[in-house]
Design an enzyme around this catalytic site. Sequence first.
Site, PDB file in Angstrom:
ATOM      1  N   LYS A  53     -11.344 101.239  92.442  1.00  0.00           N
ATOM      2  CA  LYS A  53      -9.965 100.995  92.851  1.00  0.00           C
ATOM      3  C   LYS A  53      -8.999 101.951  92.167  1.00  0.00           C
ATOM      4  O   LYS A  53      -7.923 102.231  92.704  1.00  0.00           O
ATOM      5  CB  LYS A  53      -9.576  99.532  92.597  1.00  0.00           C
ATOM      6  CG  LYS A  53     -10.471  98.505  93.307  1.00  0.00           C
ATOM      7  CD  LYS A  53     -10.672  98.794  94.760  1.00  0.00           C
ATOM      8  CE  LYS A  53     -11.586  97.861  95.535  1.00  0.00           C
ATOM      9  NZ  LYS A  53     -12.917  97.572  95.003  1.00  0.00           N
ATOM     10  N   TYR A  83     -20.618  86.830 101.086  1.00  0.00           N
ATOM     11  CA  TYR A  83     -19.879  87.590 100.077  1.00  0.00           C
ATOM     12  C   TYR A  83     -19.935  86.896  98.715  1.00  0.00           C
ATOM     13  O   TYR A  83     -19.679  85.696  98.634  1.00  0.00           O
ATOM     14  CB  TYR A  83     -18.415  87.740 100.513  1.00  0.00           C
ATOM     15  CG  TYR A  83     -17.553  88.398  99.463  1.00  0.00           C
ATOM     16  CD1 TYR A  83     -17.564  89.775  99.295  1.00  0.00           C
ATOM     17  CD2 TYR A  83     -16.761  87.636  98.612  1.00  0.00           C
ATOM     18  CE1 TYR A  83     -16.790  90.380  98.308  1.00  0.00           C
ATOM     19  CE2 TYR A  83     -15.987  88.228  97.628  1.00  0.00           C
ATOM     20  CZ  TYR A  83     -16.012  89.594  97.476  1.00  0.00           C
ATOM     21  OH  TYR A  83     -15.255  90.186  96.499  1.00  0.00           O
ATOM     22  N   TYR A  92     -20.967  93.691  94.438  1.00  0.00           N
ATOM     23  CA  TYR A  92     -20.935  94.942  95.212  1.00  0.00           C
ATOM     24  C   TYR A  92     -22.117  95.852  94.890  1.00  0.00           C
ATOM     25  O   TYR A  92     -23.008  96.050  95.709  1.00  0.00           O
ATOM     26  CB  TYR A  92     -19.624  95.694  94.943  1.00  0.00           C
ATOM     27  CG  TYR A  92     -18.394  94.946  95.376  1.00  0.00           C
ATOM     28  CD1 TYR A  92     -17.941  95.034  96.688  1.00  0.00           C
ATOM     29  CD2 TYR A  92     -17.681  94.154  94.493  1.00  0.00           C
ATOM     30  CE1 TYR A  92     -16.805  94.347  97.098  1.00  0.00           C
ATOM     31  CE2 TYR A  92     -16.545  93.460  94.899  1.00  0.00           C
ATOM     32  CZ  TYR A  92     -16.119  93.571  96.194  1.00  0.00           C
ATOM     33  OH  TYR A  92     -15.009  92.891  96.607  1.00  0.00           O
TER      34      TYR A  92
HETATM   35  C1  LIG Z   1     -13.953  96.825  95.839  1.00  0.00           C
HETATM   36  C2  LIG Z   1     -15.292  97.221  95.337  1.00  0.00           C
HETATM   37  C3  LIG Z   1     -16.227  97.858  96.179  1.00  0.00           C
HETATM   38  C4  LIG Z   1     -16.002  98.067  97.627  1.00  0.00           C
HETATM   39  O1  LIG Z   1     -15.125  99.125  97.891  1.00  0.00           O
HETATM   40  P1  LIG Z   1     -14.228  99.042  99.207  1.00  0.00           P
HETATM   41  O2  LIG Z   1     -13.413 100.262  99.140  1.00  0.00           O
HETATM   42  O3  LIG Z   1     -13.457  97.771  99.112  1.00  0.00           O
HETATM   43  O4  LIG Z   1     -15.146  99.017 100.387  1.00  0.00           O
HETATM   44  C5  LIG Z   1     -17.417  98.275  95.629  1.00  0.00           C
HETATM   45  N1  LIG Z   1     -17.707  98.052  94.343  1.00  0.00           N
HETATM   46  C6  LIG Z   1     -16.863  97.415  93.506  1.00  0.00           C
HETATM   47  C7  LIG Z   1     -17.286  97.179  92.116  1.00  0.00           C
HETATM   48  C8  LIG Z   1     -15.626  96.983  93.987  1.00  0.00           C
HETATM   49  O5  LIG Z   1     -14.800  96.347  93.152  1.00  0.00           O
END
Ligand SMILES: *Cc1c(COP(=O)(O)O)cnc(C)c1O
Length: 332
Positions: A49, A263, A289
Amino acid sequence: MNLARFPRRNYLQGRSAIELMPRFTAALGGATIYIKRDDILGFAGGGNKLRKLEFVVADALAQGADTLVTGGAVQSNHCRLTLAAAKKEGLQCRLILEERVPGSYKPEASGNNFLFGLLGVEKTRVVKGGTNMLEEMQKEADELAAIGRKGYVIPVGASNPLGALGYVACAEELLSQSFEMQTSFDHVVAASGSSGTHTGLVVGLYGNNSNIPVTGINVSRPKEAQEELVYGMVQKTAALAGVKSEIPRSAVTCFADYVGPGYSLPTPGMIEAVKLLARTEGILLDPVYTGKAMAGLIDLVRKGYFKKGEKVLFIHTGGSQALFAYLDTFRD
Ligand SMILES: *Cc1c(COP(=O)(O)O)cnc(C)c1O
């Protein structure tokens, strides 16, 4: 592409490393695995992010905002990093937390939830799963306007075309590292969630005619839905970035086989992936993720989709802070 024409804050400490994973590769016995360490970017624990926020927060400041308003799941890395960026800029931050799994919000939970308080969030509001998040965030901005303040709404995951530019920049960064390393990658793999990361990588790698395919591993949606979401964002981001050629729909590939029950809900493959990388390379993934994305990579190596002799670059997008909200999941 000329990304220098967009206002940008500086949240990274130069380029994130690309590292060869010899023990992990040997444990899998197939394609050669490299990891780009976007998990150790910048501040407050790092993660993908921050690359998006460099562009989005610059826009918030240009518009004179005094408060960042965003939202995410109850253990959102995006919320942690938006809040940290707000603090770094001397702004306030309000968060809308979506309880996607009923009963999953616990005020005393560890992980990112703990860090929301530590980093000094001004306000958090918990809403039910399926709530229209943009509407709720806009309500906060309206409330701020009514008391003479100025909120700036950042969509979930900072996944708008401006935010996705962060991963266009990452694609260009990895191409230049690849050139310096004299190592040509055959595949780039990343988790595909709110879509900005996957989108930016596709636009950057396609827009630079690299011929390196991007494989997205879904963390929530079915294959078609995620590919449509990413492709829509690819078209808007390519236009913003100034990519002249049409990016074909076939440039967006997602695998939905590793989401499991939903999720943020653990899967055996995710647990295996987190433990295997920790115990072969000393690198921490996350349960929501990168653990599922790596479970996908592992399976695709074992099936021979990524072939022996090919070089696969996994983008480690961060999130290990959430491990501390999943202690029971990982006990042997
Ligand atoms: C938000 C996030 C993702 C996914 O990325 P997006 O751009 O939302 O698809 C992947 N890994 C982590 C650790 C995240 O926080």
